[in-house]
Scaffold this motif. Sequence first.
Motif, PDB file in Angstrom:
ATOM      1  N   SER A  52       0.912  -1.104  -0.172  1.00 37.08           N
ATOM      2  CA  SER A  52      -0.127  -0.168   0.284  1.00 37.08           C
ATOM      3  C   SER A  52       0.914   1.115  -0.183  1.00 37.08           C
ATOM      4  O   SER A  52       1.979   0.787   0.490  1.00 37.08           O
ATOM      5  CB  SER A  52      -1.067   0.070   1.220  1.00 37.08           C
ATOM      6  N   PHE A  53       0.524   2.082  -0.831  1.00 38.59           N
ATOM      7  CA  PHE A  53       1.478   3.477  -0.488  1.00 38.59           C
ATOM      8  C   PHE A  53       0.193   4.691  -0.969  1.00 38.59           C
ATOM      9  O   PHE A  53      -0.547   4.911  -0.954  1.00 38.59           O
ATOM     10  CB  PHE A  53       1.897   3.310  -2.268  1.00 38.59           C
ATOM     11  N   ASP A  54       0.742   5.442   0.059  1.00 38.23           N
ATOM     12  CA  ASP A  54       0.461   7.054   0.231  1.00 38.23           C
ATOM     13  C   ASP A  54       2.054   7.708   0.217  1.00 38.23           C
ATOM     14  O   ASP A  54       3.035   7.452   0.652  1.00 38.23           O
ATOM     15  CB  ASP A  54       0.336   6.965   1.916  1.00 38.23           C
ATOM     16  N   TYR A  55       0.921   9.388  -0.131  1.00 33.33           N
ATOM     17  CA  TYR A  55       2.478   9.760   0.219  1.00 33.33           C
ATOM     18  C   TYR A  55       1.793  11.851   0.697  1.00 33.33           C
ATOM     19  O   TYR A  55       0.952  11.916   0.622  1.00 33.33           O
ATOM     20  CB  TYR A  55       2.876  10.378  -1.622  1.00 33.33           C
ATOM     21  N   SER A  56       2.824  12.324   0.520  1.00 26.70           N
ATOM     22  CA  SER A  56       2.770  13.481   1.265  1.00 26.70           C
ATOM     23  C   SER A  56       3.742  14.316   0.696  1.00 26.70           C
ATOM     24  O   SER A  56       4.642  14.109   0.836  1.00 26.70           O
ATOM     25  CB  SER A  56       2.607  13.915   2.283  1.00 26.70           C
ATOM     26  N   PRO A  57       3.588  15.484   0.379  1.00 25.33           N
ATOM     27  CA  PRO A  57       3.961  16.769  -0.741  1.00 25.33           C
ATOM     28  C   PRO A  57       5.284  16.740   0.454  1.00 25.33           C
ATOM     29  O   PRO A  57       4.984  17.163   1.680  1.00 25.33           O
ATOM     30  CB  PRO A  57       3.771  18.067  -0.867  1.00 25.33           C
ATOM     31  N   ILE A  58       6.718  17.198  -0.234  1.00 25.10           N
ATOM     32  CA  ILE A  58       7.658  18.233   1.023  1.00 25.10           C
ATOM     33  C   ILE A  58       8.149  19.191   0.164  1.00 25.10           C
ATOM     34  O   ILE A  58       9.419  19.596   0.649  1.00 25.10           O
ATOM     35  CB  ILE A  58       8.631  17.148   1.373  1.00 25.10           C
ATOM     36  N   GLY A  59       7.240  19.978  -0.667  1.00 26.55           N
ATOM     37  CA  GLY A  59       8.191  21.001  -0.980  1.00 26.55           C
ATOM     38  C   GLY A  59       9.207  20.883  -2.642  1.00 26.55           C
ATOM     39  O   GLY A  59       9.640  19.361  -3.717  1.00 26.55           O
ATOM     40  N   MET A  60       9.683  22.114  -3.029  1.00 24.50           N
ATOM     41  CA  MET A  60      10.711  21.722  -4.745  1.00 24.50           C
ATOM     42  C   MET A  60      11.860  21.373  -4.221  1.00 24.50           C
ATOM     43  O   MET A  60      12.384  22.034  -2.964  1.00 24.50           O
ATOM     44  CB  MET A  60      10.226  23.015  -5.015  1.00 24.50           C
ATOM     45  N   ARG A  61      12.606  20.082  -5.111  1.00 28.07           N
ATOM     46  CA  ARG A  61      13.804  20.823  -5.056  1.00 28.07           C
ATOM     47  C   ARG A  61      14.144  21.053  -6.149  1.00 28.07           C
ATOM     48  O   ARG A  61      14.077  20.501  -7.572  1.00 28.07           O
ATOM     49  CB  ARG A  61      14.060  18.885  -4.563  1.00 28.07           C
ATOM     50  N   LYS A  62      15.292  21.265  -5.754  1.00 30.35           N
ATOM     51  CA  LYS A  62      16.556  21.824  -8.036  1.00 30.35           C
ATOM     52  C   LYS A  62      16.600  20.209  -8.170  1.00 30.35           C
ATOM     53  O   LYS A  62      16.670  19.301  -7.672  1.00 30.35           O
ATOM     54  CB  LYS A  62      18.061  22.288  -7.798  1.00 30.35           C
ATOM     55  N   SER A  63      16.666  20.360  -9.582  1.00 28.64           N
ATOM     56  CA  SER A  63      16.676  18.647 -10.104  1.00 28.64           C
ATOM     57  C   SER A  63      17.119  19.228 -12.336  1.00 28.64           C
ATOM     58  O   SER A  63      16.607  20.154 -12.696  1.00 28.64           O
ATOM     59  CB  SER A  63      15.374  18.094 -10.735  1.00 28.64           C
ATOM     60  N   LYS A  64      17.837  18.540 -12.207  1.00 24.88           N
ATOM     61  CA  LYS A  64      18.339  18.859 -14.193  1.00 24.88           C
ATOM     62  C   LYS A  64      17.507  17.479 -14.751  1.00 24.88           C
ATOM     63  O   LYS A  64      17.676  16.570 -15.251  1.00 24.88           O
ATOM     64  CB  LYS A  64      20.444  17.871 -14.192  1.00 24.88           C
ATOM     65  N   LEU A  65      16.293  19.149 -15.859  1.00 24.94           N
ATOM     66  CA  LEU A  65      15.184  18.035 -16.096  1.00 24.94           C
ATOM     67  C   LEU A  65      15.633  19.429 -17.651  1.00 24.94           C
ATOM     68  O   LEU A  65      15.875  20.305 -18.002  1.00 24.94           O
ATOM     69  CB  LEU A  65      13.613  18.507 -16.188  1.00 24.94           C
ATOM     70  N   VAL A  66      15.051  18.278 -18.654  1.00 26.86           N
ATOM     71  CA  VAL A  66      14.981  18.717 -20.077  1.00 26.86           C
ATOM     72  C   VAL A  66      13.450  18.589 -20.483  1.00 26.86           C
ATOM     73  O   VAL A  66      12.619  17.358 -20.332  1.00 26.86           O
ATOM     74  CB  VAL A  66      16.435  18.127 -20.732  1.00 26.86           C
ATOM     75  N   LYS A  67      13.732  19.644 -22.215  1.00 30.09           N
ATOM     76  CA  LYS A  67      12.065  18.837 -22.743  1.00 30.09           C
ATOM     77  C   LYS A  67      11.896  17.922 -23.411  1.00 30.09           C
ATOM     78  O   LYS A  67      13.099  18.153 -24.760  1.00 30.09           O
ATOM     79  CB  LYS A  67      11.721  20.695 -22.573  1.00 30.09           C
ATOM     80  N   VAL A  68      11.380  17.354 -23.264  1.00 29.14           N
ATOM     81  CA  VAL A  68      12.009  16.216 -24.745  1.00 29.14           C
ATOM     82  C   VAL A  68      10.168  16.506 -25.428  1.00 29.14           C
ATOM     83  O   VAL A  68       9.513  15.983 -25.327  1.00 29.14           O
ATOM     84  CB  VAL A  68      11.825  14.365 -24.627  1.00 29.14           C
ATOM     85  N   ASP A  69      10.913  16.679 -26.975  1.00 22.98           N
ATOM     86  CA  ASP A  69      10.506  17.229 -27.888  1.00 22.98           C
ATOM     87  C   ASP A  69       9.740  15.371 -28.832  1.00 22.98           C
ATOM     88  O   ASP A  69      10.605  15.378 -28.904  1.00 22.98           O
ATOM     89  CB  ASP A  69       9.809  18.385 -29.075  1.00 22.98           C
ATOM     90  N   VAL A  70       8.268  15.472 -29.299  1.00 25.63           N
ATOM     91  CA  VAL A  70       7.959  14.568 -29.916  1.00 25.63           C
ATOM     92  C   VAL A  70       8.039  14.861 -32.096  1.00 25.63           C
ATOM     93  O   VAL A  70       7.527  16.017 -31.762  1.00 25.63           O
ATOM     94  CB  VAL A  70       7.393  13.383 -30.289  1.00 25.63           C
ATOM     95  N   LEU A  71       9.275  14.769 -32.388  1.00 23.60           N
ATOM     96  CA  LEU A  71       9.125  15.634 -34.080  1.00 23.60           C
ATOM     97  C   LEU A  71       7.942  14.849 -34.559  1.00 23.60           C
ATOM     98  O   LEU A  71       8.784  13.170 -35.069  1.00 23.60           O
ATOM     99  CB  LEU A  71       9.593  15.885 -34.173  1.00 23.60           C
ATOM    100  N   LEU A  72       6.850  14.665 -35.743  1.00 23.29           N
ATOM    101  CA  LEU A  72       6.369  13.964 -36.216  1.00 23.29           C
ATOM    102  C   LEU A  72       6.404  14.137 -38.184  1.00 23.29           C
ATOM    103  O   LEU A  72       6.327  15.532 -37.950  1.00 23.29           O
ATOM    104  CB  LEU A  72       5.195  13.771 -36.394  1.00 23.29           C
ATOM    105  N   ASN A  73       7.225  14.393 -38.936  1.00 25.14           N
ATOM    106  CA  ASN A  73       7.385  14.395 -40.321  1.00 25.14           C
ATOM    107  C   ASN A  73       7.861  16.137 -39.777  1.00 25.14           C
ATOM    108  O   ASN A  73       7.441  17.098 -41.175  1.00 25.14           O
ATOM    109  CB  ASN A  73       5.791  14.467 -41.066  1.00 25.14           C
TER     110      ASN A  73
END
Length: 598
Positions: free
Chosen positions: A469-490
């Motif tokens: 069983s799984f439960d969660y509670s938010p603990i705030g924001m943290r810095k992270s290395k995120l990139v935006k992956v786009d999908v191109l069709l034609n």
Amino acid sequence: MKNIRNFCIIAHIDHGKSTLADRLLDSTHSVTSREKQEQLLDSMDLERERGITIKSHAIQMAYTYEGQEYILNLIDTPGHVDFSYEVSRSIAACEGALLIVDAAQSIQAQTISNLYLALENDLEIIPVLNKVDLPSANPEEVTDDIVDLLGCDASDVIPASAKTGLGIDEILKAIIERVPAPKGNPDAPLRALVFDSVYNPFRGVETYFRVFDGSIKKNQQIKFVATGKNYGADEIGTLKLKQFPRNEIKAGDVGYLITGIKDAREVKVGDTITDAEKPTTAVISGFEDVKPMVFAGIYPVDTEEYEDLRASMEKLQLNDASLVFQPESSAALGFGFRCGFLGMLHLEIIQERLEREFDMTVITTVPNVSYHAYTTKNREEAIIVSNPSDLPEPSTLDRVEEPYIKASIITKADFVGPVMGLCIEKRGEITNQTYLTTERVELSFDMPLAEIVFDFYDRLKTVSKGYASFDYSPIGMRKSKLVKVDVLLNANTVDALSALIHQDNAYHIGKKMCEKLKELIPRQQFDIPIQAAIGAKIIARETVKALRKDVTAKCYGGDISRKRKLLEKQKKGKKRMRQVGNVEIPQEAFMAVLKLND
């Protein structure tokens, strides 16, 4: 009031709740043989097809015990974790609960979390050991598990079989003897809890309520506390298999109310109904707040249907209060809504219900969470990014922060390894590990919310054989290395398929997305390149090959240059077609991108 009993049935998914409800209805003669069918209370087509309960269902039964006539109000609840909000509402309207445990599967995760919900609300728990007639049943061992969990005597556990009808009389006897009668003051001002509502196109909103104090009479002026609006009670009654109109419903009882409200926003589940002239001062509490786990965009296929979609969502929210939504727009899809769901099954069900019940054809975008982005110009002020297309250009980006959660997972000791492996793969950091008993372990992790959005729930259930069983509670924001992956069709970007992904996983997920889309996009008359890109850098590519007509079929024998000339001509046509061609993305493609691990 002393002859009323309100109880609900709680259990893990597929432990036999709806079948047991059928047997209780049979033995109290609440349904005629003509109305009988399996899983009688599951009234939605979707529930019958999938064999799951999605909605709580209330029904009243009359039962004579030792010469006394009793009224039993039963609420059958869903077992799947995505619909736990329905369970919390049912529990708030009851004094007792039948806790059903499958004799072959023993106590499972949802059994435990539903039980804790019921105990928090001080409900009387009646443990029932179901499916004892199965060859694989293990009644002695499972009875010991129930005794350990509840701290009751082994004699309190009722062995039963909902299929054969064994133990049903004992259950009815236990409900009357063990579940306390509702407490309430019949002479106080009216105080009733709204625990459910449905939309009837002919009669407006039908509200289901439980009276705690006072009584509600036909044509009485009533007031909804949350909205502060007054209405006349046009019709009140009790919920048998069909609705039975009554002139008065007294304290302790459950019933329905029709006031002719046409606007879905005016009825809130969890609200208190009171008398307009003598309102009560005590508002009923007892609901937990909804915690949406998954956010996704829902857009109408035809942009002109935007207002219809809004009306449909409001009516659906009446019936399913755990759905939250707000308007948003997208370059590719026009106007739509950003919706919050409790899980992936919930998302699928909502989409199906919009199509079936309201004839809305909708497109669902890739689910995600909200991030905070900071630019090099302004390093203090956060830009809230709920849609990947809102992310600033990589050249101006200073940093991105993502929401983190504290996740607590309760599982069997045998599955600690696989569960830890899954959480670490999802960028989780273990913070604590506690043995609750020799068999059960509680694991605590700090994890990014984005990682549990996709398929975490399903995979957690898989690696733990359903026993986590799984439960969660938010603990705030943290810095992270995120990139935006786009999908191109034609060579055209499809913004609905863009996703913000951690840099380490970007290549792997981009490649998987392309492979999945290659399977799902139908072949056209021209080659379709499918590419995944981070900014201007292409990280993966697949090609959907063109359908080709055999233009050389009429050339038999002769010079090779004749065949080549025909093939070159075809190639030119394909090239021109590709420049003007438009690729339609099937709806399944949007959903399939979410299930990359299947």
